[in-house]
Scaffold this motif. Structure first.
Motif, PDB file in Angstrom:
ATOM      1  N   SER A  72      29.187 -21.458  43.749  1.00 32.72           N
ATOM      2  CA  SER A  72      29.579 -20.726  42.548  1.00 32.72           C
ATOM      3  C   SER A  72      28.850 -21.392  41.387  1.00 32.72           C
ATOM      4  O   SER A  72      29.133 -22.544  41.057  1.00 32.72           O
ATOM      5  CB  SER A  72      31.094 -20.784  42.332  1.00 32.72           C
ATOM      6  N   GLU A  73      27.905 -20.672  40.805  1.00 26.27           N
ATOM      7  CA  GLU A  73      27.038 -21.278  39.804  1.00 26.27           C
ATOM      8  C   GLU A  73      26.712 -20.288  38.698  1.00 26.27           C
ATOM      9  O   GLU A  73      27.042 -19.097  38.785  1.00 26.27           O
ATOM     10  CB  GLU A  73      25.715 -21.736  40.451  1.00 26.27           C
ATOM     11  N   SER A  74      26.025 -20.780  37.675  1.00 23.37           N
ATOM     12  CA  SER A  74      25.460 -19.923  36.637  1.00 23.37           C
ATOM     13  C   SER A  74      24.074 -20.441  36.299  1.00 23.37           C
ATOM     14  O   SER A  74      23.835 -21.651  36.320  1.00 23.37           O
ATOM     15  CB  SER A  74      26.356 -19.898  35.401  1.00 23.37           C
ATOM     16  N   GLN A  75      23.163 -19.514  36.004  1.00 21.63           N
ATOM     17  CA  GLN A  75      21.791 -19.871  35.696  1.00 21.63           C
ATOM     18  C   GLN A  75      21.317 -19.061  34.491  1.00 21.63           C
ATOM     19  O   GLN A  75      21.563 -17.857  34.408  1.00 21.63           O
ATOM     20  CB  GLN A  75      20.867 -19.562  36.889  1.00 21.63           C
ATOM     21  N   PRO A  76      20.602 -19.684  33.558  1.00 24.76           N
ATOM     22  CA  PRO A  76      20.015 -18.919  32.457  1.00 24.76           C
ATOM     23  C   PRO A  76      18.872 -18.054  32.976  1.00 24.76           C
ATOM     24  O   PRO A  76      18.061 -18.504  33.793  1.00 24.76           O
ATOM     25  CB  PRO A  76      19.499 -20.005  31.509  1.00 24.76           C
ATOM     26  N   ILE A  77      18.790 -16.805  32.518  1.00 25.59           N
ATOM     27  CA  ILE A  77      17.769 -15.890  33.062  1.00 25.59           C
ATOM     28  C   ILE A  77      17.000 -15.139  31.974  1.00 25.59           C
ATOM     29  O   ILE A  77      16.225 -14.224  32.285  1.00 25.59           O
ATOM     30  CB  ILE A  77      18.401 -14.866  34.029  1.00 25.59           C
ATOM     31  N   ALA A  78      17.167 -15.513  30.712  1.00 19.30           N
ATOM     32  CA  ALA A  78      16.511 -14.770  29.635  1.00 19.30           C
ATOM     33  C   ALA A  78      14.995 -14.726  29.812  1.00 19.30           C
ATOM     34  O   ALA A  78      14.344 -13.750  29.454  1.00 19.30           O
ATOM     35  CB  ALA A  78      16.867 -15.378  28.284  1.00 19.30           C
ATOM     36  N   HIS A  79      14.407 -15.800  30.370  1.00 18.50           N
ATOM     37  CA  HIS A  79      12.953 -15.850  30.541  1.00 18.50           C
ATOM     38  C   HIS A  79      12.453 -14.924  31.638  1.00 18.50           C
ATOM     39  O   HIS A  79      11.232 -14.747  31.793  1.00 18.50           O
ATOM     40  CB  HIS A  79      12.517 -17.283  30.836  1.00 18.50           C
ATOM     41  N   LEU A  80      13.375 -14.320  32.403  1.00 23.46           N
ATOM     42  CA  LEU A  80      12.996 -13.419  33.484  1.00 23.46           C
ATOM     43  C   LEU A  80      13.283 -11.960  33.154  1.00 23.46           C
ATOM     44  O   LEU A  80      13.085 -11.088  33.998  1.00 23.46           O
ATOM     45  CB  LEU A  80      13.742 -13.799  34.774  1.00 23.46           C
ATOM     46  N   LEU A  81      13.755 -11.694  31.942  1.00 25.38           N
ATOM     47  CA  LEU A  81      14.196 -10.351  31.564  1.00 25.38           C
ATOM     48  C   LEU A  81      13.233  -9.696  30.582  1.00 25.38           C
ATOM     49  O   LEU A  81      12.410 -10.357  29.954  1.00 25.38           O
ATOM     50  CB  LEU A  81      15.591 -10.418  30.944  1.00 25.38           C
ATOM     51  N   THR A  82      13.385  -8.390  30.452  1.00 27.47           N
ATOM     52  CA  THR A  82      12.605  -7.623  29.494  1.00 27.47           C
ATOM     53  C   THR A  82      13.446  -6.469  28.983  1.00 27.47           C
ATOM     54  O   THR A  82      14.418  -6.069  29.636  1.00 27.47           O
ATOM     55  CB  THR A  82      11.311  -7.101  30.143  1.00 27.47           C
ATOM     56  N   ASN A  83      13.116  -5.938  27.808  1.00 35.82           N
ATOM     57  CA  ASN A  83      13.768  -4.721  27.354  1.00 35.82           C
ATOM     58  C   ASN A  83      13.457  -3.585  28.320  1.00 35.82           C
ATOM     59  O   ASN A  83      12.348  -3.482  28.838  1.00 35.82           O
ATOM     60  CB  ASN A  83      13.282  -4.334  25.947  1.00 35.82           C
ATOM     61  N   GLY A  84      14.439  -2.731  28.555  1.00 35.43           N
ATOM     62  CA  GLY A  84      14.263  -1.642  29.504  1.00 35.43           C
ATOM     63  C   GLY A  84      14.767  -2.019  30.874  1.00 35.43           C
ATOM     64  O   GLY A  84      15.748  -2.755  31.023  1.00 35.43           O
ATOM     65  N   LYS A  85      14.079  -1.578  31.899  1.00 31.32           N
ATOM     66  CA  LYS A  85      14.533  -1.707  33.276  1.00 31.32           C
ATOM     67  C   LYS A  85      14.239  -3.083  33.858  1.00 31.32           C
ATOM     68  O   LYS A  85      13.113  -3.564  33.825  1.00 31.32           O
ATOM     69  CB  LYS A  85      13.862  -0.632  34.130  1.00 31.32           C
ATOM     70  N   ASN A  86      15.267  -3.721  34.387  1.00 28.76           N
ATOM     71  CA  ASN A  86      15.146  -4.962  35.148  1.00 28.76           C
ATOM     72  C   ASN A  86      15.771  -4.723  36.521  1.00 28.76           C
ATOM     73  O   ASN A  86      16.690  -3.913  36.658  1.00 28.76           O
ATOM     74  CB  ASN A  86      15.881  -6.112  34.460  1.00 28.76           C
TER      75      ASN A  86
END
Length: 336
Positions: A72-86
């Protein structure tokens, strides 16, 4: 059904995890970028039990438990995202580990589940948006509308909307030791609006045929080049290879530029990564290594990691993509 032992690869520490630790340490002291800062932070929160589980965000593995451990964890993912479809992918198989051996049987399915959500905090306060929840019922895997927070299932937030794409289908799970298992997968579309993401470098990458000998050769040679940079302590070449990824990571965490990040992790001295440990040999053979291809055949890496020290106690695990001219680049260093 019991399966072969997991192997003697030892305790694995990835360089990507080291970078995440550095990110949290250097935080707000760095110089901010001139670009607009992100409006929100985005964390992937997940939990798995009795499972081999691989969770990917836009093709990049955020979590892979190759030894079927509960997590059970959490990870930052903002660097893997983009506006629109992910695209968030769950790749999974009910399994349980005992005495360093994997078991895939009805007992493993008994308590199997995996689930994830995105926690968003920023200009609209804090929100939790459910992605998906996989259970095993009536002799089959099911995607159910159940929340990881034990509240009402909620796939919609102020600037995030999630929907399942298609049904659960057959797939393949490749452990970071290179072992292959028949598995299942399901994709979720995560639409995000009105934030200041950079464009993903691999979003418009070329799809590849990994059975093409020329493609295989380019991937293998790229690993050999990186190993040579480390062996020769060629920091300039090593930094150039990964700079875009580090610059993007620094940007989304407000850590300044890629130069600030490189300085903090001393990336210009790559032979310090496994200092005091023996650098593993790398002679590619189909019996020892497996190509893992994700994101509509746009991302690729070799498993087990060709860049590793002493039975994989430390490893550097880059994921590569090909541009439209079929030149190969590092997209990210994964943290699984």
């Amino acid at each position: 059904m019991s399966l072969p032992r997991l192997g003697n690869h030892g305790k694995k520490i990835t360089l990507g995890l080291f970078f995440c630790i550095i990110i949290l340490v250097i935080g707000v002291s760095s110089v901010m970028s001139n670009e607009k800062s992100l409006k929100n932070s985005y964390w992937l929160v997940f939990s798995v039990d009795n499972a081999l589980a691989d969770i990917r965000v836009n093709g990049v593995s955020v979590f892979k438990n190759s030894e079927a451990e509960e997590a059970s964890e959490s990870q930052p993912i903002a660097h893997l995202l983009t506006n629109g479809k992910n695209i968030v992918t769950f790749n999974f198989l009910a399994a349980i580990a005992k005495n360093n051996t994997l078991y895939i049987n009805d007992y493993a399915k008994k308590d199997f589940f995996m689930a994830a959500r995105i926690d968003v905090s920023g200009e609209n306060g804090s929100e939790s948006i459910d992605i998906g929840y996989i259970d095993f019922n009536n002799d089959k895997y099911e995607s159910v509308e159940k929340s990881l927070k034990h509240v009402s299932f909620n796939p919609v937030g102020s600037n995030v909307q999630v929907k399942q794409i298609g049904q659960i289908e057959k797939s393949q799970f490749i452990t970071y030791f290179g072992q292959k298992f028949d598995s299942f997968k399901v994709d979720y579309e995560v639409n995000i609006t009105n934030d200041n993401f950079r464009e993903l470098r691999w979003r418009n990458a070329s799809s590849i045929n990994i059975n093409d000998p020329d493609i295989k050769k380019k991937v293998i040679n790229k690993y050999k080049d990186l190993r040579q940079f480390i062996s020769n302590n060629d920091g300039s070449s090593y930094v150039k290879e990964f700079y875009d990824g580090w610059d993007n990571t620094a940007y989304v965490y407000g850590l300044g530029s890629g130069d600030d990040f490189v300085k903090e992790v001393d990336a210009r001295n790559p032979n310090k990564i496994g200092e005091g440990l023996q650098f593993n040999k790398f002679d590619y053979s189909e019996d020892e290594y497996t190509f893992e291809v994700t994101y509509d055949s746009k991302l690729v890496r070799l498993l087990p990691a060709p860049i590793a020290w002493e039975e994989y106690r430390i490893s550097v695990q880059p994921v590569f993509y090909f541009d439209k001219d079929m030149n190969i680049h590092a997209a990210s260093i994964v943290t699984d």
